[in-house]
Design a protein around this motif. Sequence first.
Motif, PDB file in Angstrom:
ATOM      1  N   SER A 210      38.804  34.291  35.281  1.00  0.00           N
ATOM      2  CA  SER A 210      39.121  34.997  36.355  1.00  0.00           C
ATOM      3  C   SER A 210      39.212  33.901  37.516  1.00  0.00           C
ATOM      4  O   SER A 210      39.988  33.878  38.290  1.00  0.00           O
ATOM      5  CB  SER A 210      38.389  36.109  36.500  1.00  0.00           C
ATOM      6  N   LEU A 211      38.006  33.081  37.695  1.00  0.00           N
ATOM      7  CA  LEU A 211      38.179  32.136  38.712  1.00  0.00           C
ATOM      8  C   LEU A 211      39.096  31.151  38.678  1.00  0.00           C
ATOM      9  O   LEU A 211      39.734  30.912  39.614  1.00  0.00           O
ATOM     10  CB  LEU A 211      36.634  31.457  38.496  1.00  0.00           C
TER      11      LEU A 211
ATOM     12  N   LYS B 204      45.287  49.925  51.678  1.00  0.00           N
ATOM     13  CA  LYS B 204      43.990  49.877  51.132  1.00  0.00           C
ATOM     14  C   LYS B 204      43.093  48.433  51.293  1.00  0.00           C
ATOM     15  O   LYS B 204      43.683  47.437  51.334  1.00  0.00           O
ATOM     16  CB  LYS B 204      44.401  49.976  49.468  1.00  0.00           C
ATOM     17  N   MET B 205      42.070  48.882  51.766  1.00  0.00           N
ATOM     18  CA  MET B 205      41.136  47.665  52.142  1.00  0.00           C
ATOM     19  C   MET B 205      40.249  47.325  50.863  1.00  0.00           C
ATOM     20  O   MET B 205      39.592  48.167  50.194  1.00  0.00           O
ATOM     21  CB  MET B 205      40.157  47.766  53.110  1.00  0.00           C
ATOM     22  N   HIS B 206      40.398  46.220  50.237  1.00  0.00           N
ATOM     23  CA  HIS B 206      39.679  45.697  49.189  1.00  0.00           C
ATOM     24  C   HIS B 206      38.365  45.192  49.478  1.00  0.00           C
ATOM     25  O   HIS B 206      38.377  44.264  50.141  1.00  0.00           O
ATOM     26  CB  HIS B 206      40.455  44.662  48.192  1.00  0.00           C
ATOM     27  N   LEU B 207      37.314  45.642  48.853  1.00  0.00           N
ATOM     28  CA  LEU B 207      36.114  45.230  49.159  1.00  0.00           C
ATOM     29  C   LEU B 207      35.133  44.637  47.984  1.00  0.00           C
ATOM     30  O   LEU B 207      35.451  45.186  46.904  1.00  0.00           O
ATOM     31  CB  LEU B 207      35.221  46.396  49.607  1.00  0.00           C
ATOM     32  N   ILE B 208      34.679  43.617  48.294  1.00  0.00           N
ATOM     33  CA  ILE B 208      33.833  42.846  47.487  1.00  0.00           C
ATOM     34  C   ILE B 208      32.495  42.643  47.869  1.00  0.00           C
ATOM     35  O   ILE B 208      32.349  42.732  49.170  1.00  0.00           O
ATOM     36  CB  ILE B 208      34.468  41.409  46.973  1.00  0.00           C
ATOM     37  N   SER B 209      31.756  41.993  47.093  1.00  0.00           N
ATOM     38  CA  SER B 209      30.065  41.750  47.846  1.00  0.00           C
ATOM     39  C   SER B 209      30.311  40.196  48.018  1.00  0.00           C
ATOM     40  O   SER B 209      30.209  39.383  47.433  1.00  0.00           O
ATOM     41  CB  SER B 209      28.945  41.879  46.785  1.00  0.00           C
ATOM     42  N   PHE B 210      30.341  39.922  49.560  1.00  0.00           N
ATOM     43  CA  PHE B 210      29.999  38.721  50.011  1.00  0.00           C
ATOM     44  C   PHE B 210      28.752  38.026  49.628  1.00  0.00           C
ATOM     45  O   PHE B 210      28.646  36.804  49.496  1.00  0.00           O
ATOM     46  CB  PHE B 210      30.179  38.811  51.511  1.00  0.00           C
TER      47      PHE B 210
ATOM     48  N   VAL C 242      44.323  40.134  43.164  1.00  0.00           N
ATOM     49  CA  VAL C 242      43.108  39.049  43.618  1.00  0.00           C
ATOM     50  C   VAL C 242      41.720  39.654  43.831  1.00  0.00           C
ATOM     51  O   VAL C 242      40.956  39.306  43.497  1.00  0.00           O
ATOM     52  CB  VAL C 242      43.722  38.491  45.157  1.00  0.00           C
ATOM     53  N   ALA C 243      41.703  40.843  44.226  1.00  0.00           N
ATOM     54  CA  ALA C 243      40.344  41.733  44.320  1.00  0.00           C
ATOM     55  C   ALA C 243      39.948  41.947  43.011  1.00  0.00           C
ATOM     56  O   ALA C 243      38.894  41.643  42.604  1.00  0.00           O
ATOM     57  CB  ALA C 243      40.855  43.011  44.760  1.00  0.00           C
ATOM     58  N   ARG C 244      40.782  42.131  42.034  1.00  0.00           N
ATOM     59  CA  ARG C 244      40.050  42.452  40.559  1.00  0.00           C
ATOM     60  C   ARG C 244      39.627  41.008  40.054  1.00  0.00           C
ATOM     61  O   ARG C 244      38.594  41.049  39.189  1.00  0.00           O
ATOM     62  CB  ARG C 244      41.189  42.882  39.793  1.00  0.00           C
ATOM     63  N   LEU C 245      40.506  40.193  40.472  1.00  0.00           N
ATOM     64  CA  LEU C 245      39.860  38.787  39.819  1.00  0.00           C
ATOM     65  C   LEU C 245      38.394  38.268  40.394  1.00  0.00           C
ATOM     66  O   LEU C 245      37.480  37.706  39.693  1.00  0.00           O
ATOM     67  CB  LEU C 245      40.818  37.694  39.837  1.00  0.00           C
ATOM     68  N   PHE C 246      38.515  38.853  41.600  1.00  0.00           N
ATOM     69  CA  PHE C 246      37.166  38.351  42.484  1.00  0.00           C
ATOM     70  C   PHE C 246      35.980  39.321  41.784  1.00  0.00           C
ATOM     71  O   PHE C 246      35.021  38.883  41.709  1.00  0.00           O
ATOM     72  CB  PHE C 246      37.290  38.516  43.935  1.00  0.00           C
ATOM     73  N   GLU C 247      36.352  40.204  41.671  1.00  0.00           N
ATOM     74  CA  GLU C 247      35.319  41.358  41.047  1.00  0.00           C
ATOM     75  C   GLU C 247      34.821  40.833  39.601  1.00  0.00           C
ATOM     76  O   GLU C 247      33.653  40.867  39.239  1.00  0.00           O
ATOM     77  CB  GLU C 247      36.050  42.737  40.834  1.00  0.00           C
ATOM     78  N   ASN C 248      35.787  40.400  38.762  1.00  0.00           N
ATOM     79  CA  ASN C 248      35.340  39.841  37.550  1.00  0.00           C
ATOM     80  C   ASN C 248      34.475  38.612  37.814  1.00  0.00           C
ATOM     81  O   ASN C 248      33.359  38.365  36.959  1.00  0.00           O
ATOM     82  CB  ASN C 248      36.592  39.561  36.570  1.00  0.00           C
TER      83      ASN C 248
ATOM     84  N   THR D 145      44.027  44.643  35.618  1.00  0.00           N
ATOM     85  CA  THR D 145      43.764  45.276  36.936  1.00  0.00           C
ATOM     86  C   THR D 145      42.912  46.786  36.594  1.00  0.00           C
ATOM     87  O   THR D 145      42.289  47.278  37.391  1.00  0.00           O
ATOM     88  CB  THR D 145      44.704  45.723  38.038  1.00  0.00           C
ATOM     89  N   ASN D 146      43.167  47.114  35.381  1.00  0.00           N
ATOM     90  CA  ASN D 146      42.749  48.423  35.044  1.00  0.00           C
ATOM     91  C   ASN D 146      41.643  48.430  33.805  1.00  0.00           C
ATOM     92  O   ASN D 146      40.798  49.342  33.946  1.00  0.00           O
ATOM     93  CB  ASN D 146      43.943  49.396  34.924  1.00  0.00           C
ATOM     94  N   MET D 147      41.542  47.581  32.975  1.00  0.00           N
ATOM     95  CA  MET D 147      40.893  47.529  31.945  1.00  0.00           C
ATOM     96  C   MET D 147      39.333  47.129  32.377  1.00  0.00           C
ATOM     97  O   MET D 147      39.228  46.279  33.033  1.00  0.00           O
ATOM     98  CB  MET D 147      41.121  46.751  30.838  1.00  0.00           C
ATOM     99  N   ASP D 148      38.316  47.714  31.652  1.00  0.00           N
ATOM    100  CA  ASP D 148      36.921  47.338  31.972  1.00  0.00           C
ATOM    101  C   ASP D 148      36.599  46.285  30.816  1.00  0.00           C
ATOM    102  O   ASP D 148      36.409  46.927  29.688  1.00  0.00           O
ATOM    103  CB  ASP D 148      35.969  48.588  32.211  1.00  0.00           C
TER     104      ASP D 148
END
Length: 754
Positions: A369-370, A412-418, A317-323, A256-259
Amino acid sequence: MNNSKNVSATPLTAPTRTLQAPEPTSSSSRRIVNFNKNTDNLHNNNSSSDVSVPVSPHLELSDSFAALSTSISSSATATTPTVKASPYYFNNKYTSQQQIQHSTNINSPTITENYSPFFSSNQLAKIKPICSTVNITDWSFLSTEKYPSSLNQQDAIDLEMSTIGLSIELAANNMKTRNLNRLMDHLLELFENLQRIQNQDIIIPIETYNALLLTRIFIKQFADNLCNQEIIEQIEDDTSRKRGEQLFKHLLYILTNMDPSSNYSTYEFYVEVLNTFFVLISTQLYQQHLFKMEGEEDNYFLNLLMTKFHNRAETIVARLFENFIAQHLPPPQPPAGALYTAYSYFFSSGRNSFHYQQNNSSPPVAERSLLLLLLLGNQPENDWTKSYRRAIANLNDHHVISSDMDSCDGGKMHLISFKNLLDIFLKSIHVEEKMLLFYLILVENESFRVYVLSRTDQEHIYLPILKLIYESMEGTSKFSFSQVYILLTILLMFSQDDMNNDAIQKITVQNIAWFTERPLLKSISLGGLMILVLLRIVQLNLSQKKDAFLHTNCLAILLNMSSTLSDMHSYIAQRIISIFEVLAKRYIKLMDNQQQQQSDDFIVYEDLLILLMEMMNSTLTYRLKQNSQLVYALLQKREIFNPFQSNPRFIQLVQNVEEVITHFNTRLAEANLKAPSSNEVLRLIEQATRTWSNHKLILLPNLKFSYHQDPTTSSEFFIPCIWALIQKKYFIYWSENKSHILEAYKLINQEFDE
């Protein structure tokens, strides 16, 4: 006619498939899976409706995607090297190198003939003492030379064949030496050191990477071959340390924290972290039951993840979606000499470049991640696993307005790009794992579903889906059982929205090359094309597959669309009537035989005819004036309804159709035209619609179908599919002979193909 009565949405669900595996050739298999789950029939929520849903002669419609009522026994036996002083019985447990070659689905000589040791001789010489009777306290050797990465299928096979013997020896000796336990403790210390470094451009130390890789290798072999209690005894010798829990804690922090895109070393390390997650929960491949039965052991690592860290589900979940959305490519490796001395990270082992097929696959981090998202989001439902579904449901578009963010229940609301997420889906909907994620987020996340349905370019969403379904049924593409079902379910969810149904009637598509049924059909509405594809599936399914879910789902979608149809193409109207006529002839033939009247086929045909009549009745009730072609087709074939006038299930539906036919036939007779052309007849029909009134029709309920997924049973369908997808990626090797869930997946798709 008064306002229509709406029938409560009928929950349409997936089929039950009872599959029996071949008789086992050996009773010594390590684990036997047996998915047995009671299922409920498809039912109508409104008892006043005269419509009953088809019951298939082949399948029973039941709880959502509870498609694996399976009893499977593995016939695999293993040849095991002799191990001295082993506390466990290794016979028929560990997989030999010969079995790896035998069970791999690759006929290419690359696997068996080009096998090479995964580790260098120097690396192997330093690893072997860990598995011996020697107590290891000095781990400095881990920092001398970086171990190669397993990046492709050949690497996975080489790694498996190189470590089987080592793992057997370690399992035999670890209860005395506790070398694996000390290795894990050392890894946890290295993780803590890594967390203290705030620099985002950090180069991952060799020692940390090597320790993680070895831990993953040994735990993978234990997960493959030892029972739950044996795994716990091997790892958790000190209950105060809780190594499994601590390992997850640090892995989740990194996740969740590493780039991963900072540099090549972070990317490679992040991939290995994701690989470790799969290994830790891979004991699910060998469970006796997907649902824990009374007296059975828990899945140790998966249970830890779900029970101890469910409160972090939203962040995970938010981080996996971001990945997945980012689709970051592996960063380039530095020049050969730039970091070699200070950091022996890159060396010419031939195993150090990420390769993937860009036309089908995502980059490694996005792909893993998927797959991890799919595993976490489809676990059998309980108080802890629900948190991952809720996390998916709570995701929002990053364009959400600030007032919505302020009203997010204080959390906290987790936002992704739909938008970016949908773009990925539409470009690769044919890729099964992406299709599964598209389905999952549509089911769970109302905001995403609304976003998809509010798009003005619906043709870009519908056309790829319709093409895949059409070509799969026509036999021009190889598509799995699960994919066809999921795509139809997606269309069913779309059809529940009347505004969307109305919108696709107004979108024109042209020159659809893949639609070969009518090559000269140059232009048609998107909704009209969808009707033609679904009717074609019904026709082919009844003559070939005879799968209840396929034709029932198709007709349910058509029925949901029926009240919004407009400007129906003449070919569509002809196809609706012609399919009704074909079904009616088969039904009448069965009806003439008294013994056949109680048969399953008789019931299926009657129910399908009912649904088609419901569809026509709905269109005539709400959109008659916009569908002159349907009226024209009914006038041409009015005699096909005569046999149903006295059938109690058909009476009201037939009376409404006859009322329409009588009205327009009378107007045509009054015109007294001699040999009128079709255009003249259509013109008269359009004129006659001006004097038409719906009050002449019998008020019937507006029947609607909705999709309902029962999360308590859907995992029986999805978990085998997802593990099969992971196995196909070959970034980690798992034996098919022992992976009973994979066997279940193959069996259900084999049945569909046949």
